[in-house]
Scaffold this motif. Structure first.
Motif, PDB file in Angstrom:
ATOM      1  N   LYS A   1      38.727 103.160  13.411  1.00 32.16           N
ATOM      2  CA  LYS A   1      37.385 102.859  12.931  1.00 32.16           C
ATOM      3  C   LYS A   1      36.733 101.962  13.972  1.00 32.16           C
ATOM      4  O   LYS A   1      37.331 100.996  14.429  1.00 32.16           O
ATOM      5  CB  LYS A   1      37.436 102.135  11.588  1.00 32.16           C
ATOM      6  CG  LYS A   1      37.902 103.017  10.456  1.00 32.16           C
ATOM      7  CD  LYS A   1      37.814 102.278   9.151  1.00 32.16           C
ATOM      8  CE  LYS A   1      38.226 103.179   8.012  1.00 32.16           C
ATOM      9  NZ  LYS A   1      38.087 102.516   6.708  1.00 32.16           N
ATOM     10  N   ILE A   2      35.502 102.302  14.351  1.00 30.49           N
ATOM     11  CA  ILE A   2      34.791 101.499  15.343  1.00 30.49           C
ATOM     12  C   ILE A   2      33.396 101.180  14.835  1.00 30.49           C
ATOM     13  O   ILE A   2      32.871 101.857  13.939  1.00 30.49           O
ATOM     14  CB  ILE A   2      34.744 102.201  16.721  1.00 30.49           C
ATOM     15  CG1 ILE A   2      34.031 103.546  16.648  1.00 30.49           C
ATOM     16  CG2 ILE A   2      36.156 102.393  17.267  1.00 30.49           C
ATOM     17  CD1 ILE A   2      33.849 104.214  18.005  1.00 30.49           C
ATOM     18  N   SER A   3      32.800 100.153  15.426  1.00 25.88           N
ATOM     19  CA  SER A   3      31.481  99.698  14.980  1.00 25.88           C
ATOM     20  C   SER A   3      30.373 100.589  15.547  1.00 25.88           C
ATOM     21  O   SER A   3      30.595 101.369  16.478  1.00 25.88           O
ATOM     22  CB  SER A   3      31.256  98.255  15.434  1.00 25.88           C
ATOM     23  OG  SER A   3      31.094  98.212  16.839  1.00 25.88           O
ATOM     24  N   GLN A   4      29.185 100.411  15.009  1.00 28.40           N
ATOM     25  CA  GLN A   4      28.027 101.151  15.506  1.00 28.40           C
ATOM     26  C   GLN A   4      27.738 100.789  16.955  1.00 28.40           C
ATOM     27  O   GLN A   4      27.355 101.644  17.752  1.00 28.40           O
ATOM     28  CB  GLN A   4      26.793 100.888  14.639  1.00 28.40           C
ATOM     29  CG  GLN A   4      25.586 101.730  15.036  1.00 28.40           C
ATOM     30  CD  GLN A   4      25.853 103.233  14.921  1.00 28.40           C
ATOM     31  OE1 GLN A   4      26.349 103.702  13.899  1.00 28.40           O
ATOM     32  NE2 GLN A   4      25.531 103.984  15.967  1.00 28.40           N
ATOM     33  N   ASP A   5      27.932  99.517  17.319  1.00 26.30           N
ATOM     34  CA  ASP A   5      27.724  99.102  18.712  1.00 26.30           C
ATOM     35  C   ASP A   5      28.684  99.832  19.646  1.00 26.30           C
ATOM     36  O   ASP A   5      28.309 100.215  20.756  1.00 26.30           O
ATOM     37  CB  ASP A   5      27.913  97.592  18.869  1.00 26.30           C
ATOM     38  CG  ASP A   5      26.765  96.791  18.262  1.00 26.30           C
ATOM     39  OD1 ASP A   5      25.665  97.356  18.088  1.00 26.30           O
ATOM     40  OD2 ASP A   5      26.980  95.601  17.971  1.00 26.30           O
ATOM     41  N   GLN A   6      29.920 100.031  19.200  1.00 22.66           N
ATOM     42  CA  GLN A   6      30.898 100.746  20.017  1.00 22.66           C
ATOM     43  C   GLN A   6      30.524 102.224  20.148  1.00 22.66           C
ATOM     44  O   GLN A   6      30.653 102.803  21.220  1.00 22.66           O
ATOM     45  CB  GLN A   6      32.300 100.575  19.428  1.00 22.66           C
ATOM     46  CG  GLN A   6      32.808  99.148  19.565  1.00 22.66           C
ATOM     47  CD  GLN A   6      34.043  98.876  18.741  1.00 22.66           C
ATOM     48  OE1 GLN A   6      34.168  99.359  17.614  1.00 22.66           O
ATOM     49  NE2 GLN A   6      34.959  98.097  19.298  1.00 22.66           N
TER      50      GLN A   6
END
Length: 50
Positions: free
Chosen positions: A12-17
């Motif tokens: 799971k990664i962030s929107q920024d990533q």
């Protein structure tokens, strides 16, 4: 020589990533998000970590 890629990784990664991966794709560094992740891992391996 091209290496065989047979191991799958999920994270799971962030929107920024996601935005950073998409920028690599938009800039032509990678063709897909998966390729962008592979590129970043390779860069880390080449440049080393501290």
């Amino acid at each position: 020589m091209k290496s065989t890629k047979s191991i799958t990784v999920a994270a799971k990664i962030s929107q920024d990533q996601i935005d950073a991966l998409d920028k690599l794709v938009t800039d032509g560094v990678a063709k897909t998000r998966s390729a962008a992740i592979q590129y970043l891992i390779s860069q880390h391996m080449i440049l080393g970590s501290k």
